[in-house]
Design an enzyme around this catalytic site. Structure first.
Site, mmCIF file in Angstrom:
data_model
loop_
_atom_site.group_PDB
_atom_site.id
_atom_site.type_symbol
_atom_site.label_atom_id
_atom_site.label_comp_id
_atom_site.label_asym_id
_atom_site.label_seq_id
_atom_site.Cartn_x
_atom_site.Cartn_y
_atom_site.Cartn_z
ATOM 1 C CE LYS A 1 -20.412 2.881 -47.933
ATOM 2 N NZ LYS A 1 -21.847 4.028 -48.287
HETATM 3 N N1 PMP Z 1 -24.373 8.650 -44.117
HETATM 4 C C1 PMP Z 1 -24.299 7.394 -45.444
HETATM 5 C C2 PMP Z 1 -25.828 6.750 -45.416
HETATM 6 C C3 PMP Z 1 -23.438 6.951 -46.214
HETATM 7 O O1 PMP Z 1 -23.386 6.686 -47.493
HETATM 8 C C4 PMP Z 1 -22.080 7.108 -46.285
HETATM 9 C C5 PMP Z 1 -21.592 7.258 -46.928
HETATM 10 N N2 PMP Z 1 -20.261 6.093 -46.709
HETATM 11 C C6 PMP Z 1 -21.833 8.175 -45.170
HETATM 12 C C7 PMP Z 1 -23.330 8.489 -44.627
HETATM 13 C C8 PMP Z 1 -20.364 9.080 -44.791
HETATM 14 O O2 PMP Z 1 -19.360 7.356 -44.506
HETATM 15 P P1 PMP Z 1 -17.910 8.262 -44.790
HETATM 16 O O3 PMP Z 1 -17.309 9.211 -44.381
HETATM 17 O O4 PMP Z 1 -17.678 6.440 -44.405
HETATM 18 O O5 PMP Z 1 -17.838 7.532 -46.330
#
Ligand code: PMP
Length: 318
Positions: free
Chosen positions: A166
């Site tokens: 991320k």
């Molecule tokens: N895809 C992207 C590109 C994101 O930024 C996020 C948010 N973090 C998610 C999916 C969903 O991830 P999570 O459920 O871990 O928040």
């Protein structure tokens, strides 16, 4: 003058003069914290972050949902892009609970960021910094069914980036896609991967429902969301079949329902994709049942705590 006003409105949304953040081992006022203007992160988007939520549980406590999973992902994101990570997951979870306490927050959105020191070169760093901020934030795509549009932007080639990380720089792609969707009058974008398969939203994963089953893109070209993993867990518990496979826009438009899921967005249903409405009444879909189950999971409403003589609690999924 106008610029100063705009700045203070933005500030008020996230922090005020008494807000406390965690900054490299210390709890300091957000308004007084400084970061290095020569940071490699600011110049090149070279940092990693998390989006986490805490919830007031039905028992009146405040719980960071999947805290360990988020901080482990933060660590893995840092390692993936060669940013030094000097902290333990336990230490950061404890610091986050302290930030919540010092700011008197229950339902909150939590944003840790690991960033680089001053470095105008592309060389590795021996040092890195961490900041943990928290504020109150409603589900970021609202709580009504959303109008989604196919984006002209694709998700990045996994050979161009460490997509499982991320990393801040990836979000230029997300920002461009989201801004394009809004400028066309839609609520959010849906991006395909470099092969044309549906991948994800700018900040959320996608599922669709067809004839009682759910389908979601496999890992590889997406951020494997912690909410996506929670939805998969809920499906298993609820006996709902899920397929992880590639699909195209045309198949998605024939679906009974579809939803985005992510920490910030939680679970939010689609009204339409490219102005094509989804077939089923949202309230009659299994997607809606997942939305309710997710809310019950994060607030621990789905756990019945029974006190025993030892005062131990036993959790039972309702
Ligand atoms: N895809 C992207 C590109 C994101 O930024 C996020 C948010 N973090 C998610 C999916 C969903 O991830 P999570 O459920 O871990 O928040």
């Amino acid at each position: 003058m106008r610029e100063a006003k705009a700045l203070s409105t933005t500030m008020a949304q996230y922090y005020n003069d008494s807000t406390i953040i965690y900054n490299n081992g210390q709890f300091v006022k957000a308004a007084e914290a400084k970061m290095d203007m020569y940071s490699q992160s600011l110049h090149y988007g070279y940092s990693v972050f998390e989006g986490i939520r805490s919830y007031k549980t039905v028992r009146g406590t405040t719980k960071i949902f999947k805290a360990e999973e988020h901080f482990v992902r933060l660590k893995n994101s840092a390692i993936a892009i060669n940013l030094p990570f000097h902290w333990t997951v336990e230490q950061l979870i404890a610091a986050t609970y302290e930030v919540l306490k010092q700011n008197n927050l229950g339902d909150a959105y939590i944003r840790p960021v690991v960033y680089a020191p001053a470095n105008m070169s592309f060389a590795k760093n021996e040092q890195s910094h961490i900041v943990i901020e928290a504020w109150e934030m409603a589900p970021f795509l609202g709580d009504k069914l959303i109008r989604v549009v196919s984006s002209s932007f694709q998700r990045p080639n996994p050979r161009a980036f460490k997509l499982e990380a991320k990393a801040a720089g990836h979000y230029v792609n997300s920002i461009l896609a989201s801004q394009e969707a809004k400028s066309k009058g839609f609520d959010e974008a849906l991006l395909s991967d470099m092969n044309g398969n549906i991948a994800e939203g700018p900040g959320a994963n996608i599922f669709f429902e067809k004839e009682g089953k759910l389908v979601t893109p496999p890992k590889g070209h997406i951020l494997a969301g912690i909410t996506r993993a929670t939805v998969l867990e809920l499906c298993q518990e609820m006996g709902i079949e899920v397929e992880e496979r590639h699909f195209l826009t045309d198949e998605l438009k024939q679906a009974d329902a579809a939803f985005f899921c992510g920490t910030a967005a939680e679970v939010i249903g689609f009204e339409s994709l490219d102005n094509v409405k989804f077939q089923k009444n949202w309230n009659e879909t299994i997607s809606r049942a997942i939305q309710v189950a997710y809310k019950n999971r994060v607030t621990e409403k789905d756990q019945k705590f029974q006190s025993t003589e030892n005062n131990k609690s036993q959790s039972v999924v309702a």
